[in-house]
Enzyme design. Structure first.
Site, mmCIF file in Angstrom:
data_model
loop_
_atom_site.group_PDB
_atom_site.id
_atom_site.type_symbol
_atom_site.label_atom_id
_atom_site.label_comp_id
_atom_site.label_asym_id
_atom_site.label_seq_id
_atom_site.Cartn_x
_atom_site.Cartn_y
_atom_site.Cartn_z
ATOM 1 N N CYS A 118 -3.181 -3.021 5.882
ATOM 2 C CA CYS A 118 -3.423 -1.731 6.531
ATOM 3 C C CYS A 118 -4.797 -1.719 7.208
ATOM 4 O O CYS A 118 -5.043 -0.896 8.094
ATOM 5 C CB CYS A 118 -3.296 -0.584 5.538
ATOM 6 S SG CYS A 118 -4.387 -0.676 4.112
ATOM 7 N N HIS A 176 -5.974 -6.364 2.609
ATOM 8 C CA HIS A 176 -5.040 -5.277 2.873
ATOM 9 C C HIS A 176 -4.631 -5.276 4.336
ATOM 10 O O HIS A 176 -5.480 -5.148 5.226
ATOM 11 C CB HIS A 176 -5.680 -3.935 2.502
ATOM 12 C CG HIS A 176 -5.879 -3.755 1.031
ATOM 13 N ND1 HIS A 176 -5.190 -2.804 0.297
ATOM 14 C CD2 HIS A 176 -6.664 -4.409 0.144
ATOM 15 C CE1 HIS A 176 -5.554 -2.879 -0.973
ATOM 16 N NE2 HIS A 176 -6.453 -3.849 -1.088
ATOM 17 N N GLN A 185 -4.825 -0.641 -4.957
ATOM 18 C CA GLN A 185 -5.386 -1.751 -5.729
ATOM 19 C C GLN A 185 -6.077 -1.238 -6.980
ATOM 20 O O GLN A 185 -6.046 -1.891 -8.030
ATOM 21 C CB GLN A 185 -6.357 -2.556 -4.863
ATOM 22 C CG GLN A 185 -6.880 -3.813 -5.560
ATOM 23 C CD GLN A 185 -7.676 -4.706 -4.626
ATOM 24 O OE1 GLN A 185 -7.414 -4.763 -3.431
ATOM 25 N NE2 GLN A 185 -8.664 -5.393 -5.162
ATOM 26 N N CYS A 201 0.834 -1.196 0.000
ATOM 27 C CA CYS A 201 0.000 0.000 0.000
ATOM 28 C C CYS A 201 0.875 1.255 0.000
ATOM 29 O O CYS A 201 1.786 1.379 0.824
ATOM 30 C CB CYS A 201 -0.901 -0.035 1.237
ATOM 31 S SG CYS A 201 -1.704 1.527 1.627
ATOM 32 N N GLU A 202 0.611 2.166 -0.907
ATOM 33 C CA GLU A 202 1.433 3.363 -0.986
ATOM 34 C C GLU A 202 1.155 4.350 0.148
ATOM 35 O O GLU A 202 1.909 5.302 0.347
ATOM 36 C CB GLU A 202 1.243 4.057 -2.335
ATOM 37 C CG GLU A 202 -0.134 4.645 -2.563
ATOM 38 C CD GLU A 202 -0.273 5.297 -3.927
ATOM 39 O OE1 GLU A 202 -1.066 6.233 -4.046
ATOM 40 O OE2 GLU A 202 0.407 4.847 -4.886
ATOM 41 N N HIS A 203 0.083 4.122 0.893
ATOM 42 C CA HIS A 203 -0.260 5.020 1.992
ATOM 43 C C HIS A 203 0.442 4.647 3.295
ATOM 44 O O HIS A 203 0.793 5.525 4.088
ATOM 45 C CB HIS A 203 -1.772 5.037 2.209
ATOM 46 C CG HIS A 203 -2.529 5.477 1.007
ATOM 47 N ND1 HIS A 203 -3.716 4.888 0.594
ATOM 48 C CD2 HIS A 203 -2.263 6.449 0.090
ATOM 49 C CE1 HIS A 203 -4.151 5.474 -0.497
ATOM 50 N NE2 HIS A 203 -3.294 6.421 -0.830
ATOM 51 N N HIS A 204 0.623 3.342 3.536
ATOM 52 C CA HIS A 204 1.229 2.899 4.793
ATOM 53 C C HIS A 204 2.441 1.987 4.584
ATOM 54 O O HIS A 204 3.095 1.610 5.556
ATOM 55 C CB HIS A 204 0.183 2.156 5.640
ATOM 56 C CG HIS A 204 -1.037 2.964 5.940
ATOM 57 N ND1 HIS A 204 -2.215 2.813 5.234
ATOM 58 C CD2 HIS A 204 -1.256 3.946 6.849
ATOM 59 C CE1 HIS A 204 -3.114 3.655 5.700
ATOM 60 N NE2 HIS A 204 -2.571 4.357 6.673
#
Length: 209
Positions: free
Chosen positions: A168, A166, A138, A97-100
């Protein structure tokens, strides 16, 4: 246009190259994160961790150094006149995940209707990995896989579905283990004809022998 002429395949968009830090700089960054987390990066068990992490990142994010168009560039015309659906389902993948920067893991289901020959089946799995082994969402991953197939193969239609869990959501935040996220995209006849979409879902849901 000459009826025998093959349509020109559009080229994939080339993303600008990012200036990468040195290996020493990357290892120093890992060391800083270990200390920020609250541990001592100089203790015995963590002394080589920065080197191991950087080496692992080379593998986990190797998709940045791969080219999907090159993987899909070789096609086979000698298929006995076959021009119906090609469907590879249950392709396992993992991404981050590019956020976490924590993993999401799942399966990809890919189908296309060939016009100019077919591509080796393993290449669909490899293209999935090219984009999965990057920092991702995704939704973006789904779009990149199908765009690469369309750009390289120029099929009459393509369909991609991803289902993934996910971390996250499972490991942090709301901590809901087992929740599955599904994304899908259809192009060409799969987008235009309901019957083709239904055939895709029928093949997807067939009992495995």
């Amino acid at each position: 246009m000459d009826a025998t002429a093959k349509p020109i395949k559009p080229a994939l968009v080339v993303e600008p190259e990012v200036q990468r830090p040195t290996r020493a700089e990357a290892e120093a960054a890992v060391k800083t994160l270990i200390a920020w987390a609250g541990d001592n990066p100089e203790r015995e068990g963590l002394l080589d961790t920065p080197k191991r992490v950087v080496k692992a990142y080379e593998e986990l994010y190797e998709g940045y150094r791969q080219n999907a168009h090159e993987i899909l560039s070789r096609t086979f015309d000698e298929v006995g006149g076959y021009d119906d659906i090609v469907f590879v389902r249950d392709i396992p993948f993992f991404s981050h995940c590019e956020h976490h920067m924590v993993p999401f893991v799942g399966k990809a289901h890919i189908a296309y209707l060939p016009t100019e020959g077919v591509v080796g089946l393993s290449k669909l799995a490899r293209v999935t990995d090219v984009f999965a082994r990057r920092l991702q969402t995704q939704e973006t991953l789904t779009a990149q896989i199908i765009d690469a197939i369309n750009d390289a193969l120029n099929p009459r239609g393509a369909a991609v579905m991803l289902e993934a869990e996910h971390m996250c959501m499972s490991m942090r935040g709301i901590k809901k283990h087992g929740a599955s996220t599904i994304t899908q995209r259809f192009t060409g006849v799969f987008a235009e004809e309901t019957a083709e979409q239904q055939r895709f879902f029928s093949l997807l849901n067939m009992q495995k022998s």
